[in-house]
Write a protein that holds these residues in place. Structure first.
Motif, PDB file in Angstrom:
ATOM      1  N   THR A 103       0.576  -0.921   0.091  1.00 35.26           N
ATOM      2  CA  THR A 103      -0.490   0.212   0.197  1.00 35.26           C
ATOM      3  C   THR A 103       0.827   1.565   0.319  1.00 35.26           C
ATOM      4  O   THR A 103       0.502   2.150  -0.448  1.00 35.26           O
ATOM      5  CB  THR A 103      -0.742  -0.228   1.190  1.00 35.26           C
ATOM      6  OG1 THR A 103      -1.953  -0.694   1.195  1.00 35.26           O
ATOM      7  CG2 THR A 103      -1.652   1.118   1.293  1.00 35.26           C
ATOM      8  N   GLY A 104       1.956   1.518   0.572  1.00 34.69           N
ATOM      9  CA  GLY A 104       2.334   2.066   0.754  1.00 34.69           C
ATOM     10  C   GLY A 104       3.429   2.279  -0.592  1.00 34.69           C
ATOM     11  O   GLY A 104       3.939   3.570  -1.277  1.00 34.69           O
ATOM     12  N   VAL A 105       4.069   1.263  -1.308  1.00 38.16           N
ATOM     13  CA  VAL A 105       4.336   1.500  -2.476  1.00 38.16           C
ATOM     14  C   VAL A 105       3.368   2.082  -3.648  1.00 38.16           C
ATOM     15  O   VAL A 105       3.297   3.214  -4.657  1.00 38.16           O
ATOM     16  CB  VAL A 105       4.579  -0.123  -2.646  1.00 38.16           C
ATOM     17  CG1 VAL A 105       5.244   0.094  -5.095  1.00 38.16           C
ATOM     18  CG2 VAL A 105       5.968  -0.345  -2.744  1.00 38.16           C
ATOM     19  N   ASN A 150       0.951   4.330  -3.178  1.00 35.15           N
ATOM     20  CA  ASN A 150       0.406   4.932  -2.410  1.00 35.15           C
ATOM     21  C   ASN A 150       1.933   6.382  -2.970  1.00 35.15           C
ATOM     22  O   ASN A 150       1.341   7.402  -3.327  1.00 35.15           O
ATOM     23  CB  ASN A 150       0.936   5.540  -1.009  1.00 35.15           C
ATOM     24  CG  ASN A 150      -0.519   5.083   0.011  1.00 35.15           C
ATOM     25  OD1 ASN A 150      -2.141   5.239  -0.928  1.00 35.15           O
ATOM     26  ND2 ASN A 150      -0.391   5.048   1.440  1.00 35.15           N
ATOM     27  N   GLY A 151       2.895   5.822  -3.216  1.00 39.05           N
ATOM     28  CA  GLY A 151       4.205   6.938  -3.494  1.00 39.05           C
ATOM     29  C   GLY A 151       4.246   6.594  -5.191  1.00 39.05           C
ATOM     30  O   GLY A 151       4.172   7.734  -5.544  1.00 39.05           O
ATOM     31  N   LEU A 152       3.247   5.832  -5.108  1.00 40.99           N
ATOM     32  CA  LEU A 152       2.926   5.416  -6.948  1.00 40.99           C
ATOM     33  C   LEU A 152       2.296   6.290  -7.389  1.00 40.99           C
ATOM     34  O   LEU A 152       1.922   7.300  -8.788  1.00 40.99           O
ATOM     35  CB  LEU A 152       2.713   4.536  -7.312  1.00 40.99           C
ATOM     36  CG  LEU A 152       3.114   3.617  -8.483  1.00 40.99           C
ATOM     37  CD1 LEU A 152       5.011   3.518  -8.515  1.00 40.99           C
ATOM     38  CD2 LEU A 152       3.087   1.898  -8.862  1.00 40.99           C
ATOM     39  N   THR A 153       1.326   6.573  -6.934  1.00 35.94           N
ATOM     40  CA  THR A 153       0.071   7.065  -6.749  1.00 35.94           C
ATOM     41  C   THR A 153      -0.104   8.967  -6.017  1.00 35.94           C
ATOM     42  O   THR A 153      -0.362  10.044  -6.475  1.00 35.94           O
ATOM     43  CB  THR A 153      -0.961   6.790  -6.750  1.00 35.94           C
ATOM     44  OG1 THR A 153      -1.044   6.983  -5.696  1.00 35.94           O
ATOM     45  CG2 THR A 153      -1.381   5.886  -7.236  1.00 35.94           C
ATOM     46  N   GLY A 194      -6.539   3.334 -10.867  1.00 34.67           N
ATOM     47  CA  GLY A 194      -5.644   2.386 -12.355  1.00 34.67           C
ATOM     48  C   GLY A 194      -4.332   2.537 -12.199  1.00 34.67           C
ATOM     49  O   GLY A 194      -4.163   1.393 -12.350  1.00 34.67           O
ATOM     50  N   GLU A 195      -3.901   3.979 -11.622  1.00 33.39           N
ATOM     51  CA  GLU A 195      -2.124   3.146 -10.994  1.00 33.39           C
ATOM     52  C   GLU A 195      -2.477   2.437  -9.762  1.00 33.39           C
ATOM     53  O   GLU A 195      -1.054   1.275 -10.466  1.00 33.39           O
ATOM     54  CB  GLU A 195      -1.729   4.854 -11.208  1.00 33.39           C
ATOM     55  CG  GLU A 195      -0.919   5.089 -11.314  1.00 33.39           C
ATOM     56  CD  GLU A 195       0.468   5.246 -12.184  1.00 33.39           C
ATOM     57  OE1 GLU A 195      -0.712   5.221 -13.374  1.00 33.39           O
ATOM     58  OE2 GLU A 195       1.212   4.964 -12.308  1.00 33.39           O
ATOM     59  N   ARG A 196      -3.002   2.733  -9.591  1.00 28.91           N
ATOM     60  CA  ARG A 196      -2.721   1.617  -7.880  1.00 28.91           C
ATOM     61  C   ARG A 196      -2.306   0.173  -8.048  1.00 28.91           C
ATOM     62  O   ARG A 196      -2.093  -0.344  -7.829  1.00 28.91           O
ATOM     63  CB  ARG A 196      -3.685   2.452  -6.834  1.00 28.91           C
ATOM     64  CG  ARG A 196      -4.488   1.465  -5.862  1.00 28.91           C
ATOM     65  CD  ARG A 196      -4.852   2.304  -4.885  1.00 28.91           C
ATOM     66  NE  ARG A 196      -4.407   3.629  -4.192  1.00 28.91           N
ATOM     67  CZ  ARG A 196      -3.759   3.735  -3.037  1.00 28.91           C
ATOM     68  NH1 ARG A 196      -3.848   2.704  -2.290  1.00 28.91           N
ATOM     69  NH2 ARG A 196      -3.413   4.683  -2.776  1.00 28.91           N
ATOM     70  N   ARG A 197      -3.669   0.062  -9.156  1.00 28.55           N
ATOM     71  CA  ARG A 197      -4.224  -1.553  -9.338  1.00 28.55           C
ATOM     72  C   ARG A 197      -2.992  -1.887 -10.217  1.00 28.55           C
ATOM     73  O   ARG A 197      -2.887  -3.354  -9.280  1.00 28.55           O
ATOM     74  CB  ARG A 197      -5.507  -1.242 -10.226  1.00 28.55           C
ATOM     75  CG  ARG A 197      -5.864  -2.243 -10.271  1.00 28.55           C
ATOM     76  CD  ARG A 197      -7.505  -2.162 -11.374  1.00 28.55           C
ATOM     77  NE  ARG A 197      -8.842  -0.893 -10.392  1.00 28.55           N
ATOM     78  CZ  ARG A 197      -9.161   0.137 -11.586  1.00 28.55           C
ATOM     79  NH1 ARG A 197      -8.873  -0.084 -12.953  1.00 28.55           N
ATOM     80  NH2 ARG A 197      -9.286   0.930 -11.304  1.00 28.55           N
ATOM     81  N   LEU A 198      -2.012  -0.668 -10.534  1.00 24.29           N
ATOM     82  CA  LEU A 198      -0.756  -1.376 -11.527  1.00 24.29           C
ATOM     83  C   LEU A 198      -0.180  -2.082 -10.534  1.00 24.29           C
ATOM     84  O   LEU A 198       0.022  -3.266 -10.187  1.00 24.29           O
ATOM     85  CB  LEU A 198       0.080  -1.081 -12.151  1.00 24.29           C
ATOM     86  CG  LEU A 198      -0.228   0.074 -13.266  1.00 24.29           C
ATOM     87  CD1 LEU A 198       0.180   0.484 -13.986  1.00 24.29           C
ATOM     88  CD2 LEU A 198      -0.785  -1.392 -14.223  1.00 24.29           C
ATOM     89  N   VAL A 199      -0.328  -2.009  -8.948  1.00 16.73           N
ATOM     90  CA  VAL A 199       0.458  -2.580  -8.095  1.00 16.73           C
ATOM     91  C   VAL A 199      -0.280  -3.563  -6.765  1.00 16.73           C
ATOM     92  O   VAL A 199      -0.046  -4.427  -6.906  1.00 16.73           O
ATOM     93  CB  VAL A 199       1.063  -1.263  -7.008  1.00 16.73           C
ATOM     94  CG1 VAL A 199       1.961  -1.986  -5.558  1.00 16.73           C
ATOM     95  CG2 VAL A 199       1.709  -0.659  -7.633  1.00 16.73           C
TER      96      VAL A 199
END
Ligand SMILES: Nc1ncnc2c1ncn2[C@@H]1O[C@H](COP(=O)(O)OP(=O)(O)O)[C@@H](O)[C@H]1O
Ligand SMILES: [Mg+2]
Lengths: 294, 376
Positions: B40-42, B44-47, B236-241
């Motif tokens: 989740t942290g990753v 969060n960073g990504l988005t 969508g971005e979050r879904r990637l991870v």
């Protein structure tokens, strides 16, 4: 007095075939309210088995157990827990208090199991323990109590739901004689003051003096009901046919031992210090037949 | 209630056993919980950039639905077309590329954003030093990156193969995998050969306008674009991870479930066998079997609840401690993750609590009369 608990023709067989044991054979008994019944007998004679049958913990192979007119030996298993909970109070040799609970909680728990609110259960438990002289010990864990105290807590636990019958299996076996006596006096008081039936199983001779009636169990069978007499010297209860007797002036007296009979005769004779020493098995015999001297 | 109290007292009587079982359960559940928090942290960073940059609608090349792993190129004539769509307040073009930023001895992956002067959205959201608006030849970098690299405002960094002066430091723009760097739009375009293209158009909608409706309107009016609301783009971005991690988390959940179940079932088995005599006494004095079952179940529930609480506590502590160690990761404990762990715990408690029922049912009340029971 009314009959609370009656058993008729009770037999209990453990196992089948060659290895089967008949622990109780055709026993009939009844207990009145306010009565202390003592079941005595040697180890392995079936006393605990009989007590378990009386307390609805064990179903007899044959015969009936009737409690206040209800044949409880005929009830289905699912109806028995409430009977045990409300109609019987058990007192065990090993006290069997729950180690994790205080004295007060051990007693209150049994009331709570009937659905009594916790506050009310604790209040009643506190009252009972106070009556039994344990006011200062209510918060103690079983490990912190002496044997006599534990057994008094167990008696309070047996009493809290106001049962008809108290069943005690060797309640004094783990106690010294003064604590044992104290517990016996308490059990007798329960019968006399509360009008409960008290059935005690024991092979402890010291218990006899508090019983209203003593029955003797041997090999699972009741031997003839013994009438009891009180030794005029030491005050102990003695069975007629096991006592040392003395016929005097047309009256039959019963003694627990030849020593007591001798003492009885000696007291009639004169001051104790003038009596010869009684040593050895034959000494008392000698004294018992000693001719009167002026 | 009586059963619950009995259960608590019995547990409290063996504090070491209780502690061992709670620790075992906690450990088994922490594995999953912590891993989930890290993912989740990753994510969060990504988005972070998408979530904080302030755009209501993201306009990209048709079919591009992510910032990552794809390139979006639009002719810059699109910007005016978007601006003309009703409901659009402003439209800010940005250039975007994944590149490296180097400074001092440090070198890291960064999302490089080409930001037009005076852009209302698309820039950094938390500036700790200098400016958030990169000027010609300048770059705004992540403060944590700068600290690691040993540079500060006025220092030099290399971005997109060119040397740039650090003009600002920002917060919340770093993650375990990358940071975000901002350069002037013109510098970015020049570095890429000056083609008249943009990567995304960031749109703010008029007050009262619905972003979804504006996005649909843009797609209808402007050919060759995909328009998504900021939150849809972020999701969508979050879904990637999360898609990537979902299987791993499910496997870990399964392992945690089995380990916790074994721990609880074993401890309860020991507890039930250790208290056979007391169970017999309770039966003899008239306790119904279901009271005893409830006691065992309550012991199971209490141990597991304590284990879940400890696991959540450990993970929450990790979430606080890990970022302080200088690792660019903020593990995030989500309610969903806690709820899932609680559900796993609930299943463990129930199964472990039901397993000893047979043993309890078979305890013979008559054994209460036998010697050699509990010393009390
Ligand atoms: N559950 C049982 N299974 C088989 N035999 C038993 C069981 N309980 C008691 N017995 C046998 O029944 C007899 C009477 O036992 P018990 O009632 O415990 O005697 P007491 O209490 O007088 O010492 C003994 O021979 C004992 O071995
Ligand atoms: Mg016995």
């Amino acid at each position: 007095m009314t009959t609370t608990l009656a058993i008729r023709g009770v037999t209990k067989q453990f196992g089948h075939g060659a290895t089967s044991v008949e622990a109780v054979r055709g026993v009939g008994l009844s207990v009145e309210s306010g009565e202390v019944l003592l079941i005595m007998g040697p180890s392995g004679s079936g006393k605990s088995t009989l007590l378990s049958i009386m307390g609805a913990l064990l179903r007899p192979t044959a015969g009936t157990v009737t409690l206040n007119g209800v044949a409880i030996s005929q009830l289905p298993e699912r109806d028995l827990p409430p009977v045990r909970l409300r109609e019987f109070g058990f007192v065990f040799q090993d006290f069997n208090l729950l180690a994790a609970l205080s004295a007060l909680e051990n007693v209150a728990l049994v009331a709570e199991l009937t659905g009594t609110a916790r506050a009310e259960a604790l209040r009643r438990a506190g009252e009972l323990l106070t009556e039994l002289g344990l006011a200062e010990r209510v918060a103690f864990l079983p490990d912190q109590l002496s044997g006599g105290e534990k057994q008094r807590v167990a008696i309070a636990r047996a009493l809290i739901n106001d049962p008809s019958v108290i069943l005690a299996d060797e309640p004094t076996a783990n106690l010294d004689s003064s604590n044992g006596h104290e517990i016996m006096r308490t059990l007798r008081a329960v019968a006399k003051e509360r009008g409960r039936s008290v059935v005690i199983v024991s092979h402890d001779q010291r218990i006899r003096d508090i019983a209203d009636r003593v029955v003797w169990l041997e090999d699972g069978q009741l031997r003839d009901l013994m009438t009891m007499a009180v030794d005029p010297v030491c005050g102990m209860s003695v069975e007629h046919d096991r006592a040392v007797t003395l016929e005097q002036g047309g009256e039959l007296r019963f003694f627990c031992s030849r020593g007591c009979r001798a003492e009885f005769l000696g007291e009639l004779d004169g001051p104790a210090e003038t009596r010869p020493a009684r040593t050895g098995p034959l000494a008392s015999l000698f004294q018992a037949v000693r001719p009167k001297t002026p | 209630m009586t059963a619950a109290r009995l259960a608590l007292r019995s547990l409290a009587r063996h504090p070491v056993r209780l502690a061992a079982s709670v620790a075992g359960i906690a450990l088994a559940l922490t594995l999953t919980l912590a891993l989930d928090a890290i993912y989740t942290g990753v994510a969060n960073g990504l988005t972070a950039y998408i979530d904080h940059t302030g755009a209501d609608v993201w306009v990209s090349q048709a079919g591009v639905r992510n910032l990552h792993m794809v390139a979006s190129w639009l002719p810059d004539t699109v910007v005016d077309q978007v601006r003309a769509v009703p409901g659009v307040t402003d439209a800010t073009p940005i250039l975007y590329s994944t590149d490296t930023v180097a400074a001092g001895d440090d070198r890291g992956v960064a999302y490089v954003i080409g930001l037009p002067p005076g852009a209302p959205v698309g820039g950094p959201w938390s500036v700790v030093d200098g400016t958030g608006q990169p000027t010609a030849g300048g770059v705004v970098v992540d403060a944590a990156f700068a600290r690691r690299a040993g540079v500060t405002v006025g220092g030099q960094a290399t971005v997109m193969g060119r040397s740039a002066r650090i003009v600002g430091l920002t917060e919340g723009t770093g993650s375990l995998v990358n940071s975000v760097a901002f350069v002037p739009f013109a510098d970015f375009r020049a570095a890429r050969g000056g083609a008249p293209v943009v990567s995304f158009v960031l749109v703010r909608v008029a007050p009262g306008a619905v972003p979804e409706a504006v996005a649909s309107a843009i797609e209808a009016k402007v050919p060759g674009v995909t328009a998504m609301t900021g939150s849809a783009f972020s999701a969508g971005e979050r879904r990637l991870v999360m898609d990537m991690s979902a299987d791993v988390i499910a496997i870990m959940d399964g392992i945690g479930f089995i380990v916790a179940l074994v721990v609880v079932a074993l401890t309860l088995y020991i507890a039930v066998h250790g208290s056979r005599h007391e169970l017999a006494v309770l039966k003899a004095i008239g306790a119904r079997n279901r009271v005893l079952y409830a006691t065992v179940l309550a012991q199971s529930a209490v141990s597991v609840a304590a284990g879940v609480a400890v696991a959540v506590g450990i993970t929450a502590a990790l979430a606080v401690v890990v970022p302080r160690t200088g690792v660019a990761l903020e593990p995030a404990l989500t309610l969903a993750s806690v709820a899932r762990t609680a559900a796993v715990g609930g299943a463990v408690a129930l199964i472990a609590g039901v397993l000893p029922i047979r043993d309890v049912a078979h305890v013979d009340p008559l054994t209460a009369f036998r010697r050699g029971g509990a010393p009390a």
